[in-house]
Design a protein around this motif. Structure first.
Motif, mmCIF file in Angstrom:
data_model
loop_
_atom_site.group_PDB
_atom_site.id
_atom_site.type_symbol
_atom_site.label_atom_id
_atom_site.label_comp_id
_atom_site.label_asym_id
_atom_site.label_seq_id
_atom_site.Cartn_x
_atom_site.Cartn_y
_atom_site.Cartn_z
ATOM 1 N N SER A 67 0.835 -1.216 0.000
ATOM 2 C CA SER A 67 0.000 0.000 0.000
ATOM 3 C C SER A 67 0.861 1.254 0.000
ATOM 4 O O SER A 67 0.392 2.347 -0.276
ATOM 5 N N GLU A 107 10.917 -13.799 3.589
ATOM 6 C CA GLU A 107 9.747 -14.180 2.783
ATOM 7 C C GLU A 107 9.834 -13.455 1.441
ATOM 8 O O GLU A 107 10.797 -12.727 1.157
ATOM 9 N N ALA A 132 8.502 -10.867 0.232
ATOM 10 C CA ALA A 132 8.683 -9.409 0.253
ATOM 11 C C ALA A 132 10.160 -9.054 0.381
ATOM 12 O O ALA A 132 10.643 -8.108 -0.251
ATOM 13 N N GLY A 172 9.670 -9.650 6.527
ATOM 14 C CA GLY A 172 8.951 -10.864 6.917
ATOM 15 C C GLY A 172 9.804 -12.121 6.787
ATOM 16 O O GLY A 172 10.852 -12.123 6.145
HETATM 17 C C1 LIG Z 1 6.139 -8.622 4.700
HETATM 18 C C2 LIG Z 1 5.543 -7.342 4.198
HETATM 19 N N1 LIG Z 1 6.381 -6.392 3.772
HETATM 20 C C3 LIG Z 1 5.929 -5.231 3.309
HETATM 21 C C4 LIG Z 1 4.571 -4.941 3.219
HETATM 22 C C5 LIG Z 1 4.162 -3.622 2.635
HETATM 23 O O1 LIG Z 1 3.537 -2.774 3.492
HETATM 24 P P1 LIG Z 1 2.766 -1.458 3.051
HETATM 25 O O2 LIG Z 1 1.358 -1.879 2.715
HETATM 26 O O3 LIG Z 1 2.823 -0.611 4.262
HETATM 27 O O4 LIG Z 1 3.448 -0.889 1.856
HETATM 28 C C6 LIG Z 1 3.661 -5.904 3.653
HETATM 29 C C7 LIG Z 1 2.232 -5.599 3.568
HETATM 30 O O5 LIG Z 1 1.337 -6.314 3.747
HETATM 31 C C8 LIG Z 1 4.153 -7.134 4.162
HETATM 32 O O6 LIG Z 1 3.334 -8.092 4.603
#
Ligand SMILES: Cc1ncc(COP(=O)(O)O)c(C=O)c1O
Lengths: 413, 92
Positions: free
Chosen positions: A243, A350, A352, A381
């Motif tokens: 987001s 993970e 991300a 994560g």
């Molecule tokens: C592991 C992880 N990293 C990053 C994000 C990104 O977050 P944001 O929505 O604040 O950009 C998320 C969002 O769900 C996430 O689960």
């Protein structure tokens, strides 16, 4: 909802980020004039390096900078934060970089940075009189909400896309709250949650109707990085974007630290990282647009699969203001990124994190990111939650009988 | 004229006297919003900006589809369609 004597620490009001309209603190989240997101306004007093350093080794050391009650430490929460900042020399070397750190947020209670935002949302929601902690989620937020509600002794209600990773389903369900899988993608789940929030007045959807408080939790990542570097801002930072809330709040944290005189005022660059299969912000950045056109996500990086990113325009503002960029990488590069971080630093991220490492590599290669400047990347994560992503390529070297002959024959000595 | 049903977010319910769901008429989203404004004066200016476009932090759904994936304000609204107006939300 009763909130007359609400104690939300240094928070003083809510301000519309778009039109500047101001509101009393309360369970509001969108501007009545223009639907813009509401942000917390503060009166910071008495926050010094010493007062922070005297605090607990979790995010509540920054409570003087957060919209939470002054006695927040006395109520049960998951106490996330103060995760390690790892010097990543091997990863740096393999990318031709000089000074690189990984902020490893997989060390939080439910193994993602979402414990930070949920802890702040929970503290504020209790103070505002909400009874149920809820969320729509791409997975990690679900884990964090279910765990925090369990610990707080209140009900949780969590909604996720039904095709989520098995590990994220199980690690949410185990906490025993109300847990609903929805046949649709995250943006569908989000719409449903917004509609339910309009009906269930005492449900705090952490990222919907408690959003202004929730979003502030990500600031703690920025504070910690600065404190752990010895009260200094890095030159460059790479942040995964779904987001876009995390990225914009890390920037907000850096700005606050400068304004409060807690760090030296010097330039820094913020870079965003997306998966190509869900890269609406990267596309807008590369095309020079101010408007982020929503997309239908299709990527293994499900935690980042938000096709309609609410803070997308603000991510563009931050990266353009600081001289950064938004990059994106394919699913194959995501898997490569996970393996590169694991193989060079012993950190299992993970998807991300794979996106972030993949984008780091691409940004260095393209020259957008300076390989000699001090760089921090966020690992948001834990790889145990997305095992399927690497299962096909992360295999044993050999299978042998328990005999020395077999070991010798394997050629692995 | 087709009659559709419009879900109203909390922050716009002051215009609808607290109603969370109201009826409106129109063959396209644009017509529906014009009709809404005839009954609940001022509501259109909350949903649309000065140039008449949907505000950037408002999501409008016709059925389950975000109208930005369809034809925006020209998206058809057949009789019985469910329309939702929703503020953007943070990450998950
Ligand atoms: C592991 C992880 N990293 C990053 C994000 C990104 O977050 P944001 O929505 O604040 O950009 C998320 C969002 O769900 C996430 O689960």
């Amino acid at each position: 909802m009763a909130l007359d004597a609400a104690d939300l620490g240094p928070a003083t009001s809510l301000t519309c980020r778009e039109c500047g309209e101001s509101y009393e603190l309360g369970p509001r989240y969108a501007c009545e004039q223009c639907f813009g997101p509401l942000e917390i306004a503060y009166d910071f007093t008495g926050v010094t390096r010493a007062s922070i350093e005297a605090g607990p080794r979790n995010i509540w050391r920054y409570r003087g900078l957060l919209p939470v009650p002054s006695n927040v430490q006395d109520t049960p929460n998951t106490e996330p934060g103060f995760t390690r900042l790892v010097r990543a020399d091997h990863l740096a070397e393999s990318l031709g970089m000089q000074r690189l750190w990984v902020k490893d947020d997989s060390g939080n209670p439910t193994h993602s940075f979402k414990d930070r935002v949920v802890a702040v949302a929970l503290a504020a929601a209790r103070e505002l009189g909400f009874k149920v902690l809820a969320c729509p989620s791409t997975g990690n937020l679900a884990n964090a909400v279910a765990a925090a509600a369990a610990r707080a002794g209140i009900r949780s209600a969590v909604f996720v896309p039904s095709d989520l990773e098995a590990q994220k389903i199980i690690t949410t369900a185990v906490y025993g709250g109300t847990f609903v899988t929805v046949r649709g993608n995250y943006d569908d789940v989000n719409r449903l949650a917004s509609e339910i929030a309009g009906e269930q007045e005492d449900w705090a959807f952490v990222n919907v109707n408690v959003r202004p408080y929730y979003a502030e939790g990500s600031k703690t990542l920025g504070y910690e990085i600065a404190e752990q570097l010895g009260w200094r801002l890095p030159d460059q930072i790479v942040v995964p974007v779904a987001s876009g809330s995390q990225l914009t709040k890390i920037d907000k944290a850096f700005q606050e630290l400068i304004r409060l005189g807690l760090v030296e005022d010097r330039p820094y660059k913020v870079f965003g990282a997306q998966a190509t299969g869900c890269s609406p912000v990267a596309a807008a950045f590369k095309n020079g647009h101010d408007v982020v056109r929503p997309v239908k996500p299709d990527t293994i990086a499900k935690s980042l699969a938000i096709g309609n990113p609410a803070d997308g325009p603000y991510v563009l503002d931050v990266v353009r203001r600081t001289g950064g960029a938004v990059e994106d990488v394919t699913d194959a590069e995501v898997v490569e990124g996970i393996r590169l971080l694991a193989g060079t630093e012993g950190i299992f991220a993970e998807t991300a994190g794979g996106v972030t490492v993949g984008c780091l590599r691409k940004l260095v290669a393209s020259g957008a990111l300076d390989p000699e400047a001090e760089t921090v990347i966020i690992n948001s994560g834990d790889g145990l939650k997305t095992l399927d992503a690497v299962a096909p390529v992360a295999r044993p070297s050999a299978e042998i009988a328990p005999t020395l002959e077999d070991f010798r024959a394997s050629g692995l000595a | 004229m087709s009659t559709v049903s419009v879900r109203i977010p909390t922050i716009l319910r002051t215009y609808t006297g607290g109603e969370s769901e109201v009826k409106a008429e129109g063959a396209t989203l644009r017509e529906v919003i014009t009709d809404l404004d005839a009954n609940y004066s001022g509501i259109a200016a909350r949903i649309l900006d000065d140039s008449g476009k949907i505000r950037r932090f408002v999501n409008v759904y016709v059925g389950e589809e975000d109208v930005r994936f369809a034809d925006g304000l020209d998206t058809p609204t057949p009789a019985g369609t469910q329309i939702s107006i929703i503020p953007a939300v943070a990450g998950g």
